[in-house]
Design a protein around this motif. Structure first.
Motif, PDB file in Angstrom:
ATOM      1  N   ASN A  80       1.993 -17.362  -4.236  1.00  0.00           N
ATOM      2  CA  ASN A  80       1.905 -17.539  -5.681  1.00  0.00           C
ATOM      3  C   ASN A  80       1.775 -19.030  -5.949  1.00  0.00           C
ATOM      4  OD1 ASN A  80       2.228 -17.794  -8.419  1.00  0.00           O
ATOM      5  ND2 ASN A  80       4.103 -16.593  -8.553  1.00  0.00           N
ATOM      6  N   ARG A  81       0.588 -19.460  -6.298  1.00  0.00           N
ATOM      7  CA  ARG A  81       0.324 -20.867  -6.619  1.00  0.00           C
ATOM      8  C   ARG A  81       0.557 -21.163  -8.092  1.00  0.00           C
ATOM      9  NH1 ARG A  81      -5.597 -21.623  -3.778  1.00  0.00           N
ATOM     10  NH2 ARG A  81      -4.919 -21.713  -1.619  1.00  0.00           N
ATOM     11  N   GLY A  82       0.889 -20.134  -8.878  1.00  0.00           N
ATOM     12  CA  GLY A  82       1.022 -20.267 -10.325  1.00  0.00           C
ATOM     13  C   GLY A  82       2.376 -20.792 -10.772  1.00  0.00           C
ATOM     14  N   THR A  83       2.579 -20.730 -12.077  1.00  0.00           N
ATOM     15  CA  THR A  83       3.809 -21.244 -12.685  1.00  0.00           C
ATOM     16  C   THR A  83       4.719 -20.131 -13.209  1.00  0.00           C
ATOM     17  OG1 THR A  83       2.685 -21.491 -14.809  1.00  0.00           O
ATOM     18  CG2 THR A  83       2.704 -23.416 -13.338  1.00  0.00           C
ATOM     19  N   VAL A  84       4.280 -18.873 -13.093  1.00  0.00           N
ATOM     20  CA  VAL A  84       5.097 -17.729 -13.505  1.00  0.00           C
ATOM     21  C   VAL A  84       5.230 -16.776 -12.314  1.00  0.00           C
ATOM     22  CG1 VAL A  84       4.357 -17.878 -15.917  1.00  0.00           C
ATOM     23  CG2 VAL A  84       3.142 -16.357 -14.362  1.00  0.00           C
ATOM     24  N   PRO A  85       6.293 -15.973 -12.285  1.00  0.00           N
ATOM     25  CA  PRO A  85       6.415 -15.001 -11.200  1.00  0.00           C
ATOM     26  C   PRO A  85       5.205 -14.068 -11.169  1.00  0.00           C
ATOM     27  CG  PRO A  85       8.483 -15.167 -12.391  1.00  0.00           C
ATOM     28  CD  PRO A  85       7.455 -15.942 -13.184  1.00  0.00           C
ATOM     29  N   ALA A  86       4.738 -13.763  -9.969  1.00  0.00           N
ATOM     30  CA  ALA A  86       3.658 -12.798  -9.773  1.00  0.00           C
ATOM     31  C   ALA A  86       4.299 -11.481  -9.358  1.00  0.00           C
ATOM     32  CB  ALA A  86       2.686 -13.286  -8.712  1.00  0.00           C
ATOM     33  N   VAL A  87       3.892 -10.399 -10.009  1.00  0.00           N
ATOM     34  CA  VAL A  87       4.486  -9.093  -9.739  1.00  0.00           C
ATOM     35  C   VAL A  87       3.378  -8.122  -9.353  1.00  0.00           C
ATOM     36  CG1 VAL A  87       5.861  -7.201 -10.683  1.00  0.00           C
ATOM     37  CG2 VAL A  87       6.319  -9.563 -11.417  1.00  0.00           C
ATOM     38  N   GLU A  88       3.578  -7.427  -8.236  1.00  0.00           N
ATOM     39  CA  GLU A  88       2.629  -6.424  -7.777  1.00  0.00           C
ATOM     40  C   GLU A  88       3.341  -5.118  -7.524  1.00  0.00           C
ATOM     41  OE1 GLU A  88       1.332  -8.149  -3.946  1.00  0.00           O
ATOM     42  OE2 GLU A  88       2.476  -6.563  -2.961  1.00  0.00           O
ATOM     43  N   ILE A  89       2.585  -4.032  -7.616  1.00  0.00           N
ATOM     44  CA  ILE A  89       3.038  -2.727  -7.150  1.00  0.00           C
ATOM     45  C   ILE A  89       2.300  -2.479  -5.839  1.00  0.00           C
ATOM     46  CG2 ILE A  89       3.045  -0.238  -7.568  1.00  0.00           C
ATOM     47  CD1 ILE A  89       5.000  -1.803  -9.362  1.00  0.00           C
ATOM     48  N   SER A  90       3.056  -2.171  -4.811  1.00  0.00           N
ATOM     49  CA  SER A  90       2.498  -1.914  -3.484  1.00  0.00           C
ATOM     50  C   SER A  90       2.817  -0.473  -3.084  1.00  0.00           C
ATOM     51  CB  SER A  90       3.112  -2.880  -2.481  1.00  0.00           C
ATOM     52  OG  SER A  90       2.677  -2.600  -1.169  1.00  0.00           O
ATOM     53  N   VAL A  91       1.772   0.281  -2.737  1.00  0.00           N
ATOM     54  CA  VAL A  91       1.934   1.663  -2.299  1.00  0.00           C
ATOM     55  C   VAL A  91       1.347   1.754  -0.901  1.00  0.00           C
ATOM     56  CG1 VAL A  91       1.348   4.072  -2.728  1.00  0.00           C
ATOM     57  CG2 VAL A  91       1.755   2.522  -4.660  1.00  0.00           C
ATOM     58  N   ASP A  92       2.140   2.238   0.074  1.00  0.00           N
ATOM     59  CA  ASP A  92       1.619   2.351   1.423  1.00  0.00           C
ATOM     60  C   ASP A  92       2.269   3.498   2.178  1.00  0.00           C
ATOM     61  OD1 ASP A  92       4.114   1.131   1.768  1.00  0.00           O
ATOM     62  OD2 ASP A  92       3.359  -0.589   2.872  1.00  0.00           O
ATOM     63  N   ILE A  93       1.696   3.801   3.336  1.00  0.00           N
ATOM     64  CA  ILE A  93       2.230   4.821   4.237  1.00  0.00           C
ATOM     65  C   ILE A  93       2.829   4.087   5.419  1.00  0.00           C
ATOM     66  CG2 ILE A  93       1.660   6.735   5.782  1.00  0.00           C
ATOM     67  CD1 ILE A  93      -0.612   7.460   3.821  1.00  0.00           C
ATOM     68  N   VAL A  94       4.098   4.397   5.724  1.00  0.00           N
ATOM     69  CA  VAL A  94       4.812   3.685   6.793  1.00  0.00           C
ATOM     70  C   VAL A  94       5.559   4.668   7.664  1.00  0.00           C
ATOM     71  CG1 VAL A  94       5.071   1.562   5.443  1.00  0.00           C
ATOM     72  CG2 VAL A  94       6.833   3.323   5.316  1.00  0.00           C
ATOM     73  N   ASN A  95       5.959   4.200   8.836  1.00  0.00           N
ATOM     74  CA  ASN A  95       6.884   4.964   9.676  1.00  0.00           C
ATOM     75  C   ASN A  95       8.254   4.896   9.028  1.00  0.00           C
ATOM     76  OD1 ASN A  95       5.139   5.739  11.803  1.00  0.00           O
ATOM     77  ND2 ASN A  95       5.277   3.690  12.662  1.00  0.00           N
ATOM     78  N   ARG A  96       8.932   6.029   8.935  1.00  0.00           N
ATOM     79  CA  ARG A  96      10.287   6.032   8.377  1.00  0.00           C
ATOM     80  C   ARG A  96      11.180   5.203   9.262  1.00  0.00           C
ATOM     81  NH1 ARG A  96      12.013  11.945   7.646  1.00  0.00           N
ATOM     82  NH2 ARG A  96      10.458  12.094   9.252  1.00  0.00           N
ATOM     83  N   GLU A  97      12.036   4.452   8.639  1.00  0.00           N
ATOM     84  CA  GLU A  97      12.969   3.581   9.392  1.00  0.00           C
ATOM     85  C   GLU A  97      14.250   4.289   9.683  1.00  0.00           C
ATOM     86  OE1 GLU A  97      13.304   0.054   7.032  1.00  0.00           O
ATOM     87  OE2 GLU A  97      11.172  -0.304   7.151  1.00  0.00           O
TER      88      GLU A  97
ATOM     89  N   VAL B 249      -2.589  -2.333  -3.402  1.00  0.00           N
ATOM     90  CA  VAL B 249      -1.800  -3.275  -4.198  1.00  0.00           C
ATOM     91  C   VAL B 249      -2.424  -3.370  -5.577  1.00  0.00           C
ATOM     92  CG1 VAL B 249      -1.136  -5.706  -4.424  1.00  0.00           C
ATOM     93  CG2 VAL B 249      -1.063  -4.599  -2.188  1.00  0.00           C
ATOM     94  N   TRP B 250      -1.582  -3.466  -6.608  1.00  0.00           N
ATOM     95  CA  TRP B 250      -2.034  -3.625  -7.992  1.00  0.00           C
ATOM     96  C   TRP B 250      -1.191  -4.717  -8.644  1.00  0.00           C
ATOM     97  CZ3 TRP B 250      -6.302  -1.939 -10.114  1.00  0.00           C
ATOM     98  CH2 TRP B 250      -6.462  -2.035 -11.494  1.00  0.00           C
ATOM     99  N   ILE B 251      -1.835  -5.720  -9.234  1.00  0.00           N
ATOM    100  CA  ILE B 251      -1.129  -6.852  -9.841  1.00  0.00           C
ATOM    101  C   ILE B 251      -0.767  -6.523 -11.287  1.00  0.00           C
ATOM    102  CG2 ILE B 251      -1.191  -9.324 -10.355  1.00  0.00           C
ATOM    103  CD1 ILE B 251      -1.494  -8.586  -7.354  1.00  0.00           C
ATOM    104  N   LEU B 252       0.509  -6.694 -11.616  1.00  0.00           N
ATOM    105  CA  LEU B 252       0.991  -6.462 -12.972  1.00  0.00           C
ATOM    106  C   LEU B 252       1.094  -7.754 -13.781  1.00  0.00           C
ATOM    107  CD1 LEU B 252       3.937  -3.994 -12.287  1.00  0.00           C
ATOM    108  CD2 LEU B 252       1.626  -3.443 -13.074  1.00  0.00           C
ATOM    109  N   GLN B 253       1.466  -8.847 -13.111  1.00  0.00           N
ATOM    110  CA  GLN B 253       1.738 -10.116 -13.812  1.00  0.00           C
ATOM    111  C   GLN B 253       1.460 -11.284 -12.882  1.00  0.00           C
ATOM    112  OE1 GLN B 253       5.705 -10.516 -15.705  1.00  0.00           O
ATOM    113  NE2 GLN B 253       5.976 -12.275 -14.358  1.00  0.00           N
TER     114      GLN B 253
END
Length: 114
Positions: free
Chosen positions: A97-114, A61-65
């Motif tokens: 998110n306890r803050g006052t602005v939207p929190a935005v993350e990029i999430s990269v993972d390996i999953v089973n195909r649905e 996970v990487w936080i953008l905002q």
């Protein structure tokens, strides 16, 4: 709210799929698995719950905002823009998110195909 028994259900979360790669055609033995990248937005007061693990679903996970509070083992850790964390088989957590602005993350993972 770091006690798992009082974790609210998911609310105020939007997920945008940014891309996927079918790993079966890339790496031998990865049939049925894909690498995916998502943009996750947690609105102020939003929660990504309930408590969940990442067994069989490793990622980064990487936080953008904004700031995301990651709750693990009764410990709440705040992460702001430009930092992130790994999610591996030992991860058991929930986010808010306890803050006052939207929190935005990029999430990269390996999953089973649905």
């Amino acid at each position: 709210m770091s006690d798992a028994s009082v974790v609210p259900e998911t609310r105020g979360v939007a997920v945008e799929m940014l891309g996927t790669v079918d790993l079966a055609s890339e790496i031998e033995g990865m049939e049925g698995r894909e690498l995916r990248m998502r943009k996750v937005t947690i609105e102020p007061g939003g929660v990504l719950g309930p408590v969940h693990d990442h067994k069989g679903r490793p990622g980064l996970v990487w936080i953008l905002q904004g700031t995301i509070t990651d709750h693990r083992s009764g410990v709440a850790t705040d992460y702001g823009p430009g930092v992130g964390w790994p999610e591996d088989r030992g991860t058991l957590h929930w986010l808010e998110n306890r803050g006052t602005v939207p929190a935005v993350e990029i999430s990269v993972d390996i999953v089973n195909r649905e």
